[in-house]
Design an enzyme around this catalytic site. Structure first.
Site, PDB file in Angstrom:
ATOM      1  N   SER A   1      24.902  51.698  41.223  1.00 43.74           N
ATOM      2  CA  SER A   1      25.424  50.545  41.954  1.00 43.74           C
ATOM      3  C   SER A   1      25.127  50.670  43.445  1.00 43.74           C
ATOM      4  O   SER A   1      25.691  51.518  44.140  1.00 43.74           O
ATOM      5  CB  SER A   1      26.934  50.441  41.736  1.00 43.74           C
TER       6      SER A   1
ATOM      7  N   MET B   1      46.001  39.779  32.269  1.00 45.80           N
ATOM      8  CA  MET B   1      45.220  39.384  31.097  1.00 45.80           C
ATOM      9  C   MET B   1      45.811  39.868  29.776  1.00 45.80           C
ATOM     10  O   MET B   1      45.876  39.107  28.806  1.00 45.80           O
ATOM     11  CB  MET B   1      43.774  39.876  31.244  1.00 45.80           C
TER      12      MET B   1
ATOM     13  N   HIS C   1      51.039  47.586  41.511  1.00 41.29           N
ATOM     14  CA  HIS C   1      49.837  47.149  42.236  1.00 41.29           C
ATOM     15  C   HIS C   1      50.175  46.743  43.676  1.00 41.29           C
ATOM     16  O   HIS C   1      49.863  45.650  44.140  1.00 41.29           O
ATOM     17  CB  HIS C   1      49.161  45.981  41.500  1.00 41.29           C
TER      18      HIS C   1
ATOM     19  N   VAL D   1      36.931  52.576  32.230  1.00 35.67           N
ATOM     20  CA  VAL D   1      37.495  52.149  30.952  1.00 35.67           C
ATOM     21  C   VAL D   1      37.276  50.656  30.728  1.00 35.67           C
ATOM     22  O   VAL D   1      36.810  50.236  29.662  1.00 35.67           O
ATOM     23  CB  VAL D   1      38.997  52.489  30.878  1.00 35.67           C
TER      24      VAL D   1
ATOM     25  N   VAL E   1      43.026  35.856  36.195  1.00 35.68           N
ATOM     26  CA  VAL E   1      44.391  36.099  35.707  1.00 35.68           C
ATOM     27  C   VAL E   1      44.708  37.589  35.830  1.00 35.68           C
ATOM     28  O   VAL E   1      44.034  38.422  35.215  1.00 35.68           O
ATOM     29  CB  VAL E   1      44.541  35.647  34.246  1.00 35.68           C
TER      30      VAL E   1
ATOM     31  N   ASP F   1      44.116  42.227  40.180  1.00 35.01           N
ATOM     32  CA  ASP F   1      45.463  42.709  40.501  1.00 35.01           C
ATOM     33  C   ASP F   1      45.450  43.765  41.597  1.00 35.01           C
ATOM     34  O   ASP F   1      46.501  44.121  42.135  1.00 35.01           O
ATOM     35  CB  ASP F   1      46.197  43.221  39.260  1.00 35.01           C
TER      36      ASP F   1
ATOM     37  N   LYS G   1      55.504  43.963  34.357  1.00 31.06           N
ATOM     38  CA  LYS G   1      54.869  43.509  35.603  1.00 31.06           C
ATOM     39  C   LYS G   1      55.810  43.671  36.793  1.00 31.06           C
ATOM     40  O   LYS G   1      57.016  43.840  36.648  1.00 31.06           O
ATOM     41  CB  LYS G   1      54.423  42.043  35.483  1.00 31.06           C
TER      42      LYS G   1
ATOM     43  N   GLU H   1      50.425  52.304  37.012  1.00 27.99           N
ATOM     44  CA  GLU H   1      48.989  52.419  37.287  1.00 27.99           C
ATOM     45  C   GLU H   1      48.619  53.617  38.145  1.00 27.99           C
ATOM     46  O   GLU H   1      47.427  53.962  38.250  1.00 27.99           O
ATOM     47  CB  GLU H   1      48.448  51.136  37.934  1.00 27.99           C
TER      48      GLU H   1
ATOM     49  N   SER I   1      43.838  48.692  30.320  1.00 32.49           N
ATOM     50  CA  SER I   1      42.440  48.562  30.739  1.00 32.49           C
ATOM     51  C   SER I   1      41.537  48.335  29.528  1.00 32.49           C
ATOM     52  O   SER I   1      40.585  47.553  29.587  1.00 32.49           O
ATOM     53  CB  SER I   1      41.999  49.821  31.503  1.00 32.49           C
TER      54      SER I   1
ATOM     55  N   ARG J   1      54.695  40.065  27.245  1.00 24.93           N
ATOM     56  CA  ARG J   1      54.949  41.470  26.938  1.00 24.93           C
ATOM     57  C   ARG J   1      56.394  41.830  27.299  1.00 24.93           C
ATOM     58  O   ARG J   1      57.069  41.100  28.022  1.00 24.93           O
ATOM     59  CB  ARG J   1      53.976  42.371  27.707  1.00 24.93           C
TER      60      ARG J   1
ATOM     61  N   TYR K   1      54.405  48.293  36.160  1.00 20.62           N
ATOM     62  CA  TYR K   1      53.197  48.105  36.964  1.00 20.62           C
ATOM     63  C   TYR K   1      53.604  47.476  38.297  1.00 20.62           C
ATOM     64  O   TYR K   1      54.430  46.563  38.336  1.00 20.62           O
ATOM     65  CB  TYR K   1      52.200  47.173  36.259  1.00 20.62           C
TER      66      TYR K   1
END
Length: 363
Positions: free
Chosen positions: A220, A301, A95, A178, A298, A270, A74, A117, A134, A15, A93
């Site tokens: 859950s 992704m 993270h 999502v 990964v 991530d 990234k 994010e 997502s 990307r 991004y």
């Protein structure tokens, strides 16, 4: 403003931060864009495409990084740390909750870092820059999971859709946001048996209107997770707590109880992952086997489909990028969503969720 677009260095990350059409919009706003040569090749964009859109092609990463605003996809890797400068704006991004080393370096170098994010629409509970990736990651999770269920890939040899006279494979999805919703769409389309587990009852009610009886929806809790995971052919981790590390929902002991050759795809990797036995992998070496179960971890992704991903990402990031280019850091004063994306500024850790992860780094 001078804007740099370096070539991504993460393993098989194809990307690119800006597409040629985005470059054209920024040029029309009076800005200068410096794109590292071949930065967009993997996504289907040539240097000539960028030149035609008004960008200047530069031959080195230094020439792309040495700008007021740097737009990436990234997080910076260790090899890129020396490019980060005080007073610089970084839009990508990050993270950080899963990466203490990067967090510490961003604090040390004095950069202002805005994470895609954590950009959030106030009051709407929406993460507009995370959503497109997502969607793609959720759809890919089932695509990759189905692939690694093949016996030749180490899986148990189950066809998710089954055939007449043979039951379909079972897909269990932890999280109905999502990622989980998009994964369920693909799994249902393939004919799999699908369960989604989520703690948000309102979200489960919405998913019922979406899927009806085609998906089993469960609240859950530890008992439901234990039962569902044991029976899963494909387990998808789709848990998100914005800015925070994902909680561990599946222990090693529970993974041991899965059938040999089952597959785990943890999209939350991530943010640290929600499965105890899962650790980050790469597109070059995407899976490993632990406790007899195939693990796919990964963290980038969507990089597997860069033509689609780059354009989807740019559709969402471009309005924010234009604001940052036009106004610099002052854009955060007029755009509350963008302000929520600020993680680090002036050697200070800003985002509350990341502060909770690293309280010792808060001044």
């Amino acid at each position: 403003m001078e804007i740099g677009v370096p070539k991504e260095t993460k393993d098989q990350e194809f990307r690119v931060g800006l597409s040629p059409s985005s470059v054209r919009v920024l040029r029309e706003n009076g800005h200068s864009i410096f794109v590292q040569t071949q930065a967009g090749t993997g996504a289907g964009f040539t240097d000539d495409d960028y030149s035609s859109a008004g960008a200047e092609i530069v031959s080195t990463p230094e020439a792309a990084w040495n700008r007021e605003l740097v737009i990436k996809v990234k997080e910076p890797l260790v090899s890129e740390y020396n490019f980060l400068q005080k007073g610089q704006l970084l839009f990508t991004y990050l993270h950080l909750a899963a990466d203490r080393k990067l967090t510490e370096h961003l604090l040390d170098c004095g950069i202002s870092a805005i994470a895609y994010e954590t950009v959030e629409q106030p009051g709407a509970n929406r993460l507009p820059l995370l959503t497109p990736m997502s969607i793609i990651a959720g759809r890919l999770a089932v695509q990759f999971g189905a692939r690694f269920l093949e016996r030749q890939q180490g899986g148990k040899g189950v066809l998710l859709g089954g055939v007449p006279g043979v039951k379909a494979g079972k897909v269990v999805i932890l999280g109905g946001g999502v990622v989980g919703t998009e994964a369920a769409k693909i799994a249902v389309g393939m004919g799999a048996i699908v369960q989604i587990l989520d703690v948000n009852v309102e979200r489960l009610a919405y998913l019922e209107t979406l899927f009806g009886s085609r998906v089993e929806l469960l609240y859950s809790n530890s008992a439901h997770i234990e039962t569902a995971v044991k029976e899963a052919d494909l387990l998808i981790g789709a848990v998100l707590i914005p800015g925070r590390r994902a909680p561990i929902l599946v222990s090693r002991d529970l993974v041991k109880q899965m059938h040999p050759g089952s597959v785990i795809v943890d999209v939350a990797v991530d943010q640290g992952g929600c499965v105890e036995t899962l650790h980050p992998t790469s597109h070059t070496s995407p899976v490993y086997i632990d406790e007899g179960v195939v693990h796919y971890g990964v963290p980038n992704m969507p990089g597997a489909v860069p033509w689609t991903s780059t354009q989807a990402l740019n559709n969402s990031t471009l309005p924010y990028a234009v604001q940052l280019a036009n106004l610099g850091i002052k854009a955060l004063d007029i755009n509350p969503a963008l302000a929520k994306g600020l993680n680090v500024q002036n050697n200070l850790l800003i985002h509350p969720a990341v502060q909770e992860v690293f309280p010792d780094l808060v001044n």
